[in-house]
Design a protein around this motif. Structure first.
Motif, PDB file in Angstrom:
ATOM      1  N   ARG A   1      41.530   3.129 -24.586  1.00 53.50           N
ATOM      2  CA  ARG A   1      42.733   3.095 -25.418  1.00 53.50           C
ATOM      3  C   ARG A   1      42.785   4.377 -26.238  1.00 53.50           C
ATOM      4  N   ILE A   2      43.996   4.799 -26.585  1.00 55.76           N
ATOM      5  CA  ILE A   2      44.172   5.999 -27.405  1.00 55.76           C
ATOM      6  C   ILE A   2      44.049   5.603 -28.875  1.00 55.76           C
ATOM      7  N   GLU A   3      43.090   6.220 -29.567  1.00 58.95           N
ATOM      8  CA  GLU A   3      42.860   5.888 -30.967  1.00 58.95           C
ATOM      9  C   GLU A   3      43.769   6.676 -31.901  1.00 58.95           C
ATOM     10  N   GLY A   4      44.250   7.833 -31.429  1.00 60.47           N
ATOM     11  CA  GLY A   4      45.126   8.621 -32.288  1.00 60.47           C
ATOM     12  C   GLY A   4      45.420   9.971 -31.676  1.00 60.47           C
ATOM     13  N   ALA A   5      46.467  10.621 -32.188  1.00 56.65           N
ATOM     14  CA  ALA A   5      46.832  11.975 -31.752  1.00 56.65           C
ATOM     15  C   ALA A   5      47.044  12.817 -32.994  1.00 56.65           C
ATOM     16  N   ALA A   6      46.610  14.089 -32.931  1.00 59.19           N
ATOM     17  CA  ALA A   6      46.672  14.948 -34.111  1.00 59.19           C
ATOM     18  C   ALA A   6      47.406  16.246 -33.808  1.00 59.19           C
ATOM     19  N   TYR A   7      48.029  16.795 -34.856  1.00 57.35           N
ATOM     20  CA  TYR A   7      48.783  18.042 -34.726  1.00 57.35           C
ATOM     21  C   TYR A   7      47.854  19.260 -34.818  1.00 57.35           C
ATOM     22  N   ASP A   8      46.772  19.133 -35.599  1.00 58.06           N
ATOM     23  CA  ASP A   8      45.844  20.256 -35.748  1.00 58.06           C
ATOM     24  C   ASP A   8      44.415  19.738 -35.932  1.00 58.06           C
ATOM     25  N   GLY A   9      43.473  20.657 -36.051  1.00 58.62           N
ATOM     26  CA  GLY A   9      42.059  20.296 -36.156  1.00 58.62           C
ATOM     27  C   GLY A   9      41.727  19.490 -37.395  1.00 58.62           C
ATOM     28  N   ASP A  10      42.356  19.821 -38.528  1.00 58.36           N
ATOM     29  CA  ASP A  10      42.094  19.083 -39.776  1.00 58.36           C
ATOM     30  C   ASP A  10      42.488  17.613 -39.643  1.00 58.36           C
ATOM     31  N   GLU A  11      43.687  17.403 -39.108  1.00 61.00           N
ATOM     32  CA  GLU A  11      44.177  16.029 -38.915  1.00 61.00           C
ATOM     33  C   GLU A  11      43.296  15.298 -37.905  1.00 61.00           C
ATOM     34  N   ALA A  12      42.877  16.027 -36.874  1.00 65.78           N
ATOM     35  CA  ALA A  12      42.021  15.425 -35.841  1.00 65.78           C
ATOM     36  C   ALA A  12      40.698  14.946 -36.436  1.00 65.78           C
ATOM     37  N   LEU A  13      40.102  15.769 -37.315  1.00 64.90           N
ATOM     38  CA  LEU A  13      38.816  15.393 -37.922  1.00 64.90           C
ATOM     39  C   LEU A  13      38.932  14.101 -38.723  1.00 64.90           C
ATOM     40  N   ASP A  14      40.050  13.938 -39.436  1.00 61.20           N
ATOM     41  CA  ASP A  14      40.269  12.696 -40.200  1.00 61.20           C
ATOM     42  C   ASP A  14      40.280  11.486 -39.267  1.00 61.20           C
TER      43      ASP A  14
ATOM     44  N   ILE B   1      35.643   9.852 -26.402  1.00 61.65           N
ATOM     45  CA  ILE B   1      36.136  11.072 -25.742  1.00 61.65           C
ATOM     46  C   ILE B   1      37.171  11.747 -26.638  1.00 61.65           C
ATOM     47  N   ILE B   2      37.086  13.066 -26.723  1.00 62.34           N
ATOM     48  CA  ILE B   2      38.087  13.855 -27.447  1.00 62.34           C
ATOM     49  C   ILE B   2      38.706  14.845 -26.466  1.00 62.34           C
ATOM     50  N   ILE B   3      40.028  14.855 -26.390  1.00 62.89           N
ATOM     51  CA  ILE B   3      40.749  15.831 -25.559  1.00 62.89           C
ATOM     52  C   ILE B   3      41.452  16.786 -26.522  1.00 62.89           C
ATOM     53  N   THR B   4      41.149  18.074 -26.428  1.00 58.12           N
ATOM     54  CA  THR B   4      41.696  19.018 -27.395  1.00 58.12           C
ATOM     55  C   THR B   4      42.153  20.325 -26.752  1.00 58.12           C
ATOM     56  N   ASP B   5      43.087  20.968 -27.416  1.00 56.98           N
ATOM     57  CA  ASP B   5      43.492  22.322 -27.066  1.00 56.98           C
ATOM     58  C   ASP B   5      42.585  23.272 -27.853  1.00 56.98           C
ATOM     59  N   ILE B   6      42.685  24.580 -27.579  1.00 59.69           N
ATOM     60  CA  ILE B   6      41.924  25.565 -28.357  1.00 59.69           C
ATOM     61  C   ILE B   6      42.787  26.124 -29.482  1.00 59.69           C
ATOM     62  N   ARG B   7      43.974  26.598 -29.131  1.00 59.30           N
ATOM     63  CA  ARG B   7      44.870  27.194 -30.125  1.00 59.30           C
ATOM     64  C   ARG B   7      45.647  26.099 -30.845  1.00 59.30           C
ATOM     65  N   MET B   8      45.311  25.903 -32.125  1.00 54.05           N
ATOM     66  CA  MET B   8      46.022  24.929 -32.953  1.00 54.05           C
ATOM     67  C   MET B   8      46.187  25.519 -34.343  1.00 54.05           C
ATOM     68  N   PRO B   9      47.182  25.047 -35.109  1.00 54.22           N
ATOM     69  CA  PRO B   9      47.348  25.538 -36.484  1.00 54.22           C
ATOM     70  C   PRO B   9      46.153  25.136 -37.357  1.00 54.22           C
ATOM     71  N   SER B  10      45.989  25.805 -38.458  1.00 54.59           N
ATOM     72  CA  SER B  10      44.995  25.455 -39.476  1.00 54.59           C
ATOM     73  C   SER B  10      43.560  25.648 -38.985  1.00 54.59           C
ATOM     74  N   MET B  11      43.081  24.753 -38.164  1.00 48.96           N
ATOM     75  CA  MET B  11      41.727  24.843 -37.612  1.00 48.96           C
ATOM     76  C   MET B  11      41.822  24.795 -36.094  1.00 48.96           C
ATOM     77  N   ASN B  12      41.241  25.789 -35.392  1.00 44.33           N
ATOM     78  CA  ASN B  12      41.361  25.768 -33.932  1.00 44.33           C
ATOM     79  C   ASN B  12      40.397  24.773 -33.295  1.00 44.33           C
ATOM     80  N   GLY B  13      40.556  24.554 -32.007  1.00 46.13           N
ATOM     81  CA  GLY B  13      39.778  23.543 -31.301  1.00 46.13           C
ATOM     82  C   GLY B  13      38.286  23.780 -31.332  1.00 46.13           C
ATOM     83  N   LEU B  14      37.866  25.044 -31.217  1.00 44.96           N
ATOM     84  CA  LEU B  14      36.435  25.350 -31.198  1.00 44.96           C
ATOM     85  C   LEU B  14      35.796  25.111 -32.561  1.00 44.96           C
ATOM     86  N   GLU B  15      36.518  25.443 -33.633  1.00 43.95           N
ATOM     87  CA  GLU B  15      36.016  25.163 -34.990  1.00 43.95           C
ATOM     88  C   GLU B  15      35.899  23.653 -35.209  1.00 43.95           C
TER      89      GLU B  15
END
Length: 198
Positions: free
Chosen positions: A5-18, A27-41
Motif C-alpha cells: 500500500r502507498i503510505e504517502g507521497a511528498a513534493y520534496d525531501g523535507d516533506e518525504a522525511l516527515d 520501500i522508498i521510490i524517489t527522484d534525485i532533483r527535488m526542491p529544498s532537499m534533493n533525493g541523495l541528501e
C-alpha cells in the motif's frame, strides 16, 4: 495486487522525511532533483535512521556521478525516466520478493535465537549453569535487552478455568500467551522477556 500500500507521497525531501519518520516504509521510490532537499541528501538522512529500507531511484539524469553516489548509499534500484511500466512492475516485484525473503529469514533467525534464549534462562533459573557457561551466553541474553546481573524474575502460574485435559492444548495455549506478552513488550519497547518453564 502485490500486497503493498502507498503510505504517502511528498513534493520534496523535507516533506518525504516527515512521512518516512511517521510511517517507516519498507520501500522508498524517489527522484534525485527535488526542491529544498534533493533525493541523495534525503537518502543520507533515511539510511542513518532506517538502514534496512529499500530505495529505488527513478530519475531522468543518467549522470555517472549520481549513479555512483546512489550505489554508495545502498540504493537497490536505479531506473531512468521515462521508465517503461513493465520494467517498473518487474523491478518492483523483484524488490517485494527480496523483502519477503529477507523477512522470512529474519523471522526464522529470531525464533531460533528466542528458543536458545529460553533454554539459557530456564537453565539459569533452575541453577544448572555455572559461571563459565553464563559468561559465554551472556552476550546473547544481553542482545535481547536483559542484564542478567541486574534483573528481576517473576513467575506467572496459569489456573486454567476451562476444562482442558489435553497437555498439547495446554502447551499450545501457553505458547500463544507467551508470544502475545513478548509482542506487547516489544511494541512498548520494554526490556523484558516472557518464557515457559517447568
Amino acid at each position: 495486487s502485490l500486497g503493498c500500500r502507498i503510505e504517502g507521497a511528498a513534493y520534496d525531501g523535507d516533506e518525504a522525511l516527515d512521512i518516512i519518520n511517521e510511517t517507516e516504509p519498507d520501500i522508498i521510490i524517489t527522484d534525485i532533483r527535488m526542491p529544498s532537499m534533493n533525493g541523495l541528501e534525503m537518502i543520507d538522512h533515511v539510511k542513518e535512521q532506517f538502514p534496512d529500507v529499500v530505495i529505488m531511484i527513478m530519475s531522468g539524469y543518467s549522470d555517472f556521478e549520481y549513479l555512483n553516489t546512489a550505489i554508495k548509499n545502498s540504493v537497490t534500484e536505479y531506473l531512468l525516466k521515462p521508465t517503461d511500466i513493465d520494467e517498473f512492475e518487474e523491478t518492483f516485484k523483484n524488490l517485494k520478493k527480496r523483502i519477503d525473503s529477507e523477512r522470512e529469514h529474519s523471522d526464522e533467525l529470531k525464533k531460533s535465537k528466542t528458543y536458545y534464549l529460553d533454554n539459557i534462562l530456564n537453565l539459569m533459573l533452575l541453577g544448572y549453569m555455572d559461571d563459565e557457561i553464563i559468561e559465554a551466553d551472556k552476550k546473547i541474553v544481553e542482545n535481547f535487552g536483559i542484564n542478567i546481573n541486574n534483573c528481576a524474575i517473576g513467575l506467572l502460574c496459569i489456573d486454567w478455568k476451562e476444562d482442558i485435559h489435553d497437555k498439547k492444548e495446554i502447551y499450545k495455549k501457553s505458547v500463544d500467551i507467551v508470544e502475545i506478552c513478548n509482542s506487547i513488550a516489544e511494541n512498548e519497547k520494554k526490556h523484558c522477556h516472557f518464557f515457559m518453564t517447568g
